[in-house]
Design an enzyme around this catalytic site. Sequence first.
Site, mmCIF file in Angstrom:
data_model
loop_
_atom_site.group_PDB
_atom_site.id
_atom_site.type_symbol
_atom_site.label_atom_id
_atom_site.label_comp_id
_atom_site.label_asym_id
_atom_site.label_seq_id
_atom_site.Cartn_x
_atom_site.Cartn_y
_atom_site.Cartn_z
ATOM 1 N N TYR A 90 4.115 -48.554 -7.054
ATOM 2 C CA TYR A 90 5.693 -48.585 -6.757
ATOM 3 C C TYR A 90 6.361 -47.373 -7.410
ATOM 4 C CZ TYR A 90 10.904 -49.216 -6.737
ATOM 5 O OH TYR A 90 12.245 -49.127 -6.574
ATOM 6 N N SER A 91 6.714 -46.353 -6.472
ATOM 7 C CA SER A 91 7.594 -45.041 -7.165
ATOM 8 C C SER A 91 6.399 -44.225 -7.466
ATOM 9 C CB SER A 91 8.447 -45.317 -8.069
ATOM 10 O OG SER A 91 9.121 -44.245 -8.156
ATOM 11 N N LEU A 92 6.525 -44.010 -8.971
ATOM 12 C CA LEU A 92 5.405 -43.017 -9.644
ATOM 13 C C LEU A 92 3.908 -43.662 -9.896
ATOM 14 C CD1 LEU A 92 7.651 -40.943 -12.007
ATOM 15 C CD2 LEU A 92 6.040 -39.920 -10.199
ATOM 16 N N SER A 123 2.666 -45.235 -7.519
ATOM 17 C CA SER A 123 1.592 -44.900 -6.184
ATOM 18 C C SER A 123 0.553 -43.909 -6.652
ATOM 19 C CB SER A 123 2.531 -44.150 -5.154
ATOM 20 O OG SER A 123 3.587 -45.191 -4.816
#
Length: 938
Positions: free
Chosen positions: A745-747, A749
């Site tokens: 999720y978010s960073l 990824s």
Amino acid sequence: MVGSVVEAHRQSVGCLRNLSQLLAWASNTSGGLIFYSREDDVLTSTRISYAELLADAGEKARLIGQITGLSSESIILLHFDTQREVIEWFWAATLAGYLPAISTPFVDDTARRKAHLLHLHAQLNQPVVLTSKRLVPEFLGLEELRLHDVESLLSSAAKDGLIQYLGVQKLAEDVAVLMLTSGSTGSAKAVPLRHGQLLTAIQGKSTHHGTLPGDVFYNWVGLDHVASLTEIHLHALILGSDQVHTAASELLRNSLQFVRLLDTHKVAYTFAPNFFLTKVLDSLRENPTFTADLSSLKALISGGESNVVVTCDKLTRELRRRGVQAEVIRPGFGMTETCAGSIYSRACPSYDIRQSLEFASLGSCIPGMHMRIMSITEPGKLAAPGESGELQVAGPVVFDHYYNDETATRNAFTPDGWFITGDLGWIDDAGNLNLAGRTKDTIIVNGVKWSSTELEAAIEEEAVSGLVRSFTVVVPTRPPGSATEEIAVVYSPAYAPEDYHARYETAQVISKTVSLLTGTKPARLIPLPQSLLEKSSLGKISHSKVRAALESGEYASIERADQLILAQYRQFKWRPAKSDSERAVQKALVEFLQVPAEGINMDDSIYDLGVSSLNLILLRSTLQRMLDPKIDIPLSIILNNPTPGAIARSIDSSRSSLAGYNAIVPLQQHRHGGTPLFCIHPGSGEVLVFVALAAHFPTRPVYALRTRGYGSNEQLFGSIEETVETYATQIRQVQPHGPYAIAGYSLGSTLAFEVAKVLEAQGEEVKFLASIDYPPHIAHYVRDLNWTDVLLHIAFFLELIDEKTMVEVTPYLHTLDRQTALTHILNIGDAERARALAIDTKHLGLISDIAENFRVNVKTYKPQGKVQHLDVFVADPPTYAARDRKDWRENKLGRWVDFCETKVEFHDCPGIHAKMLNREHIAGFAKVFKAAMRRRGV
């Protein structure tokens, strides 16, 4: 060439005005019917040409004409159990000029059957009933009925009787046939279908699907169903094409027989509801070496129930392996009142996948019908585009009244003449219909409407091993004195009656699934044998009949026995608190959840007890107050040990030693198995954000990975490489070999992408890799930031401040020292939110330090290499990241296509980036996310 053939054919049939003329026209073609039957346990086929059918029907029409008491207004009710008999006697009645009505199969319950027969006798004005000698006992000896067995007609009729074939004189507006509705909402209604209406409908179907003379049609549904009569039989006739008929029992005992017959006869057009498509898919996947040439297949019509996109996608892949050239599955909408299918999709599953739909879109109308969606809240007003409302239809293919039933007719139409289908749906931007359930299959709990269809699909999507698929029914129930409807779930158990553990696990999963979607557990949960859940010929179970049986007490003894077994099993597996630490944890949960102590089993998941991500931190605070002597409890103790007993043991262990760092946090440890899902933290390094998502996987193990640094004596990671190697190693300690399912999720990824590369380099398969709303190129987002910027982003991400505040306070915050900046954020932020998260300056500073460490580690990061599979989930971006969702998806997230060997799938999700996994959006996100996982086969 094809165009000229179509035009010539259209002109040749354009002058037909009734069905008798249609059969006469078809008798001059080379087409015919192939009937399969089983004799001495051998399946054999017989072919008769349309010319032979016409001659045979003419002879049988002469026999009907000799029945005493017939008039030009007489109705002939046909009750047979083979397709051939229905077809032959249907045409006999039609040629003779009488009105045929096709009977549906009778129920086993003799009381209900008697009521049904007497209802038809009155409704159809004392019809003449034709049946076979072997079926006469089914009519219960009712003397009122004008019953004739055809064997007696054949043996006793005069050989030289004359008859006028009045059928050819019928006008387009004359009624051609009466089709009976299922009677799912009470007594069966008779639907008059006119000659012109039927001819318009079958020509509209042909135009919509591009069928041509010479295309072979295949049917396995009884002729009592309108789809069998119009979709296949009459449709093939108007093209002069061959049509093949088999009994449903031949396919239900062996679904591969369906594929064999498609191959044998080079079928172009056929029909199968979703439940049977699932059977075919399962059989093909279980027999990977099974071969067939399906290159002739143009259209596999599917209706009667919602089509699951994942099933359509997987089956399409299997069909293509066997020669199918294009997308052939055609989900459709139709009713007896619309001459069967009249709205169809021609782009399944590709369109549905692009739209991230769970149930397939139903496409657009055939020529001869129009649709509209009317507002539910504002009667008489069209619904807005995309708004769910009441589906209404009109046009030449739609009926105009129920036979001999003025009340039903009056209730079925709007003042301006549109037919009220009883379905809920919406029309999307492309003009395609999507259904949202039946108006009568809607459950209203505390003012909120829930679709039975969606709840049933959600239960069965969990692949609960304890229930038989397609036999799950969700209906409303309202106990006397209740202020609102409640939810009742009826299912057919796959477990043995004495397997109490499977019974308990099945009940738990069903209850949790319903609770997650609706916020309330089922009030009633009843396992029923399949014999009590009667299905129609299309595999549908009548919700109204189930509800009536439920509320009349028909299931009461089964329900009481089940409740007693579950209560005994719960008592058997209940483990009380024994140690001081267990009693402290129990006391904390009693105070925190406001539940009795006897309701807290030491081995139950705290999430099942009602703990959520938002109150997990408050639980820790409550627990710390209960402990004596006092100790500081790291949140990781609760996250890593999500049962009261395990938390207590971990507390006891932490008193005597320092626990080592473990990245793996078990959010959902389930016994049912399935590929585990590993969720990698965002830039903050913590995993609470995944707790709500994990709850939506009641039958799948879910683990989160937390960063190093939150525990005492834990050093921060020194590089991305160290982080990735640690995570990959610990994932393999939990799951030694693939296939793996990983999401970031978010960073996170970035970390998920790198972990997947490591696992694939080790020879393992990562079957599902998800980037939840973050692009591959991240360095330019973070390299010019500093600790203060990170603090602001963390405060925004934790919902302490909104985006507007974040932008406005940035210049001032950069003038402050660390402690003052932390204090200022808490002063201007949401104090209630800070209390809920137990955030003070120390904890906020720690989160910011961890996020800053991550920023430093990735500020020079450049993505390299490729993974095998990738799904990207898209939300509305922060304004600093992209102009809008379109820019975010196409120009930022879209760059992921450079780092994947296969096609990247993009999925639109509700909400903004920072809140897409929050309570308000998690149900919608989980629905999209789980559908993507199913499409990847995990």
